[in-house]
Design an enzyme around this catalytic site. Structure first.
Site, PDB file in Angstrom:
ATOM      1  N   ASP A 193       0.877  -1.164   0.000  1.00 29.66           N
ATOM      2  CA  ASP A 193       0.000   0.000   0.000  1.00 29.66           C
ATOM      3  C   ASP A 193       0.920   1.222   0.000  1.00 29.66           C
ATOM      4  O   ASP A 193       1.461   1.593  -1.045  1.00 29.66           O
ATOM      5  CB  ASP A 193      -0.895  -0.109   1.234  1.00 29.66           C
ATOM      6  CG  ASP A 193      -1.978   0.949   1.302  1.00 29.66           C
ATOM      7  OD1 ASP A 193      -2.514   1.300   0.256  1.00 29.66           O
ATOM      8  OD2 ASP A 193      -2.283   1.420   2.414  1.00 29.66           O
TER       9      ASP A 193
ATOM     10  N   LYS B 203      -1.107  -1.528  -4.644  1.00 29.81           N
ATOM     11  CA  LYS B 203      -1.877  -0.295  -4.893  1.00 29.81           C
ATOM     12  C   LYS B 203      -0.857   0.793  -5.213  1.00 29.81           C
ATOM     13  O   LYS B 203      -0.469   1.563  -4.314  1.00 29.81           O
ATOM     14  CB  LYS B 203      -2.614   0.138  -3.615  1.00 29.81           C
ATOM     15  CG  LYS B 203      -3.935  -0.520  -3.352  1.00 29.81           C
ATOM     16  CD  LYS B 203      -4.586   0.217  -2.166  1.00 29.81           C
ATOM     17  CE  LYS B 203      -5.577  -0.626  -1.442  1.00 29.81           C
ATOM     18  NZ  LYS B 203      -5.972  -0.067  -0.139  1.00 29.81           N
TER      19      LYS B 203
ATOM     20  N   VAL C  99      -9.765  -2.860   0.493  1.00 32.37           N
ATOM     21  CA  VAL C  99     -10.308  -4.164   0.117  1.00 32.37           C
ATOM     22  C   VAL C  99     -10.227  -5.152   1.282  1.00 32.37           C
ATOM     23  O   VAL C  99      -9.368  -5.016   2.156  1.00 32.37           O
ATOM     24  CB  VAL C  99      -9.556  -4.749  -1.111  1.00 32.37           C
ATOM     25  CG1 VAL C  99      -9.906  -3.973  -2.360  1.00 32.37           C
ATOM     26  CG2 VAL C  99      -8.041  -4.756  -0.890  1.00 32.37           C
TER      27      VAL C  99
ATOM     28  N   ARG D  10     -11.281 -11.815   6.843  1.00 31.31           N
ATOM     29  CA  ARG D  10     -10.092 -12.488   6.299  1.00 31.31           C
ATOM     30  C   ARG D  10     -10.436 -13.818   5.636  1.00 31.31           C
ATOM     31  O   ARG D  10      -9.740 -14.282   4.746  1.00 31.31           O
ATOM     32  CB  ARG D  10      -9.079 -12.773   7.415  1.00 31.31           C
ATOM     33  CG  ARG D  10      -8.428 -11.543   8.010  1.00 31.31           C
ATOM     34  CD  ARG D  10      -7.227 -11.976   8.850  1.00 31.31           C
ATOM     35  NE  ARG D  10      -6.802 -10.994   9.825  1.00 31.31           N
ATOM     36  CZ  ARG D  10      -5.976  -9.973   9.571  1.00 31.31           C
ATOM     37  NH1 ARG D  10      -5.494  -9.815   8.361  1.00 31.31           N
ATOM     38  NH2 ARG D  10      -5.622  -9.143  10.522  1.00 31.31           N
TER      39      ARG D  10
HETATM   40  P1  IMP Z   1       1.712  -0.386   3.846  1.00 28.57           P
HETATM   41  O1  IMP Z   1       2.742  -0.356   4.936  1.00 28.57           O
HETATM   42  O2  IMP Z   1       0.963   0.911   3.758  1.00 28.57           O
HETATM   43  O3  IMP Z   1       2.239  -0.820   2.495  1.00 28.57           O
HETATM   44  O4  IMP Z   1       0.585  -1.346   4.288  1.00 28.57           O
HETATM   45  C1  IMP Z   1       0.722  -2.639   4.291  1.00 28.57           C
HETATM   46  C2  IMP Z   1      -0.276  -3.294   5.224  1.00 28.57           C
HETATM   47  O5  IMP Z   1      -1.475  -2.530   5.409  1.00 28.57           O
HETATM   48  C3  IMP Z   1      -0.711  -4.568   4.572  1.00 28.57           C
HETATM   49  O6  IMP Z   1       0.111  -5.638   4.958  1.00 28.57           O
HETATM   50  C4  IMP Z   1      -2.135  -4.728   5.057  1.00 28.57           C
HETATM   51  O7  IMP Z   1      -2.151  -5.447   6.265  1.00 28.57           O
HETATM   52  C5  IMP Z   1      -2.621  -3.337   5.311  1.00 28.57           C
HETATM   53  N1  IMP Z   1      -3.475  -2.841   4.189  1.00 28.57           N
HETATM   54  C6  IMP Z   1      -3.163  -1.935   3.251  1.00 28.57           C
HETATM   55  N2  IMP Z   1      -4.177  -1.727   2.385  1.00 28.57           N
HETATM   56  C7  IMP Z   1      -5.172  -2.547   2.790  1.00 28.57           C
HETATM   57  C8  IMP Z   1      -6.499  -2.813   2.292  1.00 28.57           C
HETATM   58  O8  IMP Z   1      -6.979  -2.283   1.283  1.00 28.57           O
HETATM   59  N3  IMP Z   1      -7.227  -3.721   3.009  1.00 28.57           N
HETATM   60  C9  IMP Z   1      -6.755  -4.346   4.121  1.00 28.57           C
HETATM   61  N4  IMP Z   1      -5.509  -4.146   4.612  1.00 28.57           N
HETATM   62  C10 IMP Z   1      -4.730  -3.249   3.957  1.00 28.57           C
END
Ligand code: IMP
Ligand code: MG
Length: 183
Positions: A104, A132, A154, A166
């Site tokens: 993300d 994303k 999502v 989940r």
């Molecule tokens: P990041 O550190 O922002 O890349 O986020 C990573 C973590 O955020 C992932 O391992 C997910 O657990 C959670 N996450 C990010 N986007 C989503 C989503 O759309 N749905 C559910 N969990 C998300």
């Protein structure tokens, strides 16, 4: 479809056939060159993806896991990710594959990548179920990625909202009303 969902984005069948493709790619990458990989899965979100993926991996592997502090009950990262606990494996001079559910902002993977990297593995690759790209806050890119999705929150196939959904075998978005409910 679960009645809390607004729409399905990826069906169980789409997910399953893409996972076979990624696994074949991973197999091609490692086969003939490495004897074994250490696959580190990021709890809790990547559990379902990892379980399905490893059953198509033909390179011998050891499974390990890392837990990273999560979103809590929101749909946006509240704090910088923190690694909780330690790995059981010695990764120095080993071929390591990190697996997560979604890239993300990229902050989680960047953090875990740096942590594992500092232990001097022979190689370090990353595989995510979803990406994303619009949300990225750094230049992190996964070596293998299942699907690019737009900037929508999502759930399903391991991904949760407030700890729920989940177990759904598909990926979808929630009805807006779900976010305004208190549970
Ligand atoms: P990041 O550190 O922002 O890349 O986020 C990573 C973590 O955020 C992932 O391992 C997910 O657990 C959670 N996450 C990010 N986007 C989503 C989503 O759309 N749905 C559910 N969990 C998300
Ligand atoms: Mg996660």
């Amino acid at each position: 479809m679960n009645s809390d969902l607004e729409k399905i984005i990826l069906s169980a069948e789409q997910i399953s056939s893409r996972i076979q493709e990624i696994a074949e790619d991973i197999n091609r990458h490692y086969q003939d060159t490495v004897r074994e990989i250490i696959l580190i899965t990021l709890l809790d979100g990547a559990i379902v993806f990892t379980a399905d993926l490893i059953r198509h991996i033909s390179v011998p592997l050891r499974l390990d896991c890392i837990r990273v502090s999560s979103y809590g009950n929101s749909t946006n990262p509240e704090t910088a990710p923190r690694i909780l606990g330690t790995l059981k494996s010695e990764v120095q001079d080993k071929h390591v594959l990190l697996v997560d559910d979604i890239l993300d902002t990229g902050n989680t993977m960047k953090k875990v990548f740096a942590e594992v990297s500092s232990k001097c593995p022979a190689s370090l690759k990353t595989c995510v179920f979803l990406d994303k790209p619009e949300r990225r806050e750094n230049n992190f890119q996964a070596d293998w990625s299942g699907f690019n999705i737009p900037d929508e929150f999502v759930v399903g196939y391991g991904l949760d909202y407030a700890g729920r959904y989940r177990e759904l075998p598909y990926l979808g978005t929630l009805k807006p009303a779900i976010y305004s409910q208190t549970s």
